[in-house]
Each structure stands twice: as C-alpha cells, then as structure tokens.
Write an enzyme that holds these catalytic residues in place. Structure first.
Site, PDB file in Angstrom:
ATOM      1  CB  VAL A  63     -47.620 -50.785 -40.855  1.00 37.71           C
ATOM      2  CG1 VAL A  63     -46.971 -50.994 -41.962  1.00 37.71           C
ATOM      3  CG2 VAL A  63     -49.190 -50.779 -41.093  1.00 37.71           C
ATOM      4  CB  CYS A  64     -43.019 -51.888 -40.650  1.00 35.12           C
ATOM      5  SG  CYS A  64     -41.353 -51.916 -40.956  1.00 35.12           S
TER       6      CYS A  64
END
Length: 329
Positions: free
Chosen positions: A103-104
């Site tokens: 994520v990210c």
C-alpha cells in the site's frame, strides 16, 4: 483456521490507514485471518501518533504459511527498508506467499526485498519519480489506483489500500462478496478515475531559464488563449524549434502537452469552485466544446467533467447532486 492468512508488515512511522483500511475490508469479508508483524512484537507508533500492537516480531513469526503479504507505507518506510531483519523476513514470507501486496510507499520495502524487478507497479503519485529513479528495473505507473502484475499487487496512496483489498477479496471470493463489503463500508467497488485526478498542480518540474519561464507564465496567465508554438516562442524570445527543445528538456513534457494539462487544471478548479455550465468552462479554458473537454478528462483523469464536479465540489458551493453519479457531461 482459514487458509487465507493475511500478514501485514508495519514499522515505526507507518501510515495508519494503510493498515486499518485494508484490515477492515478483509475482516468484513469474514474469510480471512489477519496478523500484524513488525521488527519486534509490541507497540508500533504510526506517523500520526496512533499506536498499534504488533502481535508478532520477525524473530517469532514463521514466514511460512503466509497466504497474502501486505506491506504498508508511511514516512517510516525509508528507515524500514534499511532494517535488514525486516527486509529478510519480507523476502522469506514472499517466497512462499500466494500473493504479495503493498500500500502506498510500502512498495519501497518490496523493492528493497528484490521483489519488483521487471514488474509494473504503482505507488503514491508524489513518490513515483523517486521509485523510478532508485529502481530503474521497475516499471512505475502512477496513474492507476492499484496494479496487478502476476502475484504482485501494488496500490496508490493511503485510502487506495482499501481499493486494493476489495480487489483481493473479489479475486478470492467473487464480485458478490466484494460488492457486499463495499456497500457495508460505503466504498466504490471500482473507484472511477486514476491518481491524476488528485494531483493538481504538482505534475511538472519548474522552468530553469527565463525564456521558458516566460512561456510558462503566459500559459498560466490565460490557459484559454491559443498558445501555439509560434505564440509561445514569441513570449520566450526564441525560435519555435529552439523553444520546443528547451521546454521539453526543462519541464519533461513538450509545450502542447503542458498547455493541455494547464487547461485541464483550470477546468478542474472551475468545476469545483462554481456553478458555471460545462460548455462555458470548456470554452473559457481553451477547449472548443464540452465534448472536447469530456474526451480530454476521460483520457487524463478517467472521469467525466460532471462526475469530477460531483466528487470534488467545494463545500462552499451548492451541494453536489450525487444522483448524477456515472453520467457524463
């Protein structure tokens, strides 16, 4: 115990929503066992100060048996990717996992573990250039909200982790279950558009010389003006061919592409800040018709102007008419 064991990797300075958002999606689906691992078991402080308890440290959690490995992001990822014990555990867990996800900016930890070479990935739009520079063997695409390349899944920033988790649920349990989870959590099952709709005004380098600066200034002063290469060259005091070369070298995009993006940015502001009809905005911002604006929005942002207005409208204006969701201008 379910075979669908999700293991989240966290570290000091992680982004809390990168963990809690996907964790809630998997929990709502009801078919997953979620665990959290850090360098050491115990409290782990997020970037915003929220403290979570990691039940496991890398020395006591066997990496074998991980079905889906999810590495979160956050400001602390730069220090985390230098943590040899944490990186080694990620490598070991990934070796046997059915899927690996980030994520990210968690993608930087996957890259440090050598898991992304030759793959297409995404990350938060603000860190894509850094990722591409530091890992030239990785194909970085910062427009999609999430990307799947084989068994490796990567997502854009923060809330995009929930989009990724919904996609993983759909991949496992089908569209019906994913749709039910999305409804329960009031999420899009398929979020319209890509990251470019959120990154207004941050997509370009700054001009390095006065001639190019003059051309850029003319574009921003009146996005709806003609701005052909001859006119911009006159502002810069250069020949059209010389300006084309200098402009592209300094800003990373040719003049025509820059003009279009400035016009899109101007249209985005107009759509969210007032009630002007789309046709009038199109003409004022340099698009000949509303249809031209609509096609450009779809190509650059992945949404129609009317949808963009509904989602991003200023709260000081009239309330957005959400009944128009999914329509086009």
């Amino acid at each position: 115990m379910t075979d669908r064991r999700i293991v989240f990797v966290v570290f000091d300075g992680f982004q809390p929503l990168d963990l809690t958002g996907p964790h809630e999606v998997f929990h709502s689906a009801g078919e997953y066992a979620c665990e959290v691992v850090a360098t050491r078991a115990g409290p782990v402080r997020s970037a915003s100060g929220l403290v979570v308890h990691a039940a496991h440290g890398v020395t006591d959690l066997d990496p074998a048996g991980t079905d889906t490995l999810v590495v979160v992001g956050g400001r602390g990822v730069d220090r985390a990717r230098e943590d040899e014990a944490l990186v080694a555990w990620v490598v070991a867990a990934a070796a046997g996992a059915r899927r690996v996800a980030s994520v990210c900016s968690g993608v930087f930890l996957l890259a440090a573990a050598g898991l992304l070479e030759g793959r297409r990935v995404t990350t938060h739009w603000a860190r894509g250039e850094q990722l591409a520079r530091e890992h030239p063997g990785v194909r970085v695409d910062c427009d999609p909200v999430f990307v799947r390349d084989g068994r490796v899944w990567t997502s854009a920033g923060v809330s995009a982790g929930m989009d990724l988790a919904l996609a993983l649920v759909e991949d496992d349990l089908g569209r019906g279950v994913a749709h039910d989870v999305a409804r329960r959590l009031v999420l899009f099952l398929r979020r319209p558009g890509g990251q470019s709709q959120f990154s207004v005004a941050l997509w370009s380098r700054q001009p390095a010389t006065d001639p190019v600066r003059a051309a850029v200034g003319a574009i921003h002063a009146d996005p709806g003006a003609r701005h052909d290469i001859a006119g911009l060259a006159a502002h810069a005091g250069l020949s059209p061919r010389h300006l084309q070369r200098r402009f592209t070298a300094e800003l990373g995009v040719p003049p025509a592409a820059y003009v279009e993006r400035v016009r899109v940015e101007a249209a985005q502001r107009a759509l969210t800040d007032g009630d002007e009809p789309v046709e009038a905005i199109a003409r004022r911002c340099g698009f000949s018709t509303a249809e031209t604006l609509r096609r450009t929005f779809h190509r650059r942002l992945g949404v129609a102007p009317s949808d963009y207005r509904a989602r991003f409208r200023s709260t000081t204006g009239a309330p957005a008419d959400l009944s128009q969701e999914g329509t086009s201008a």
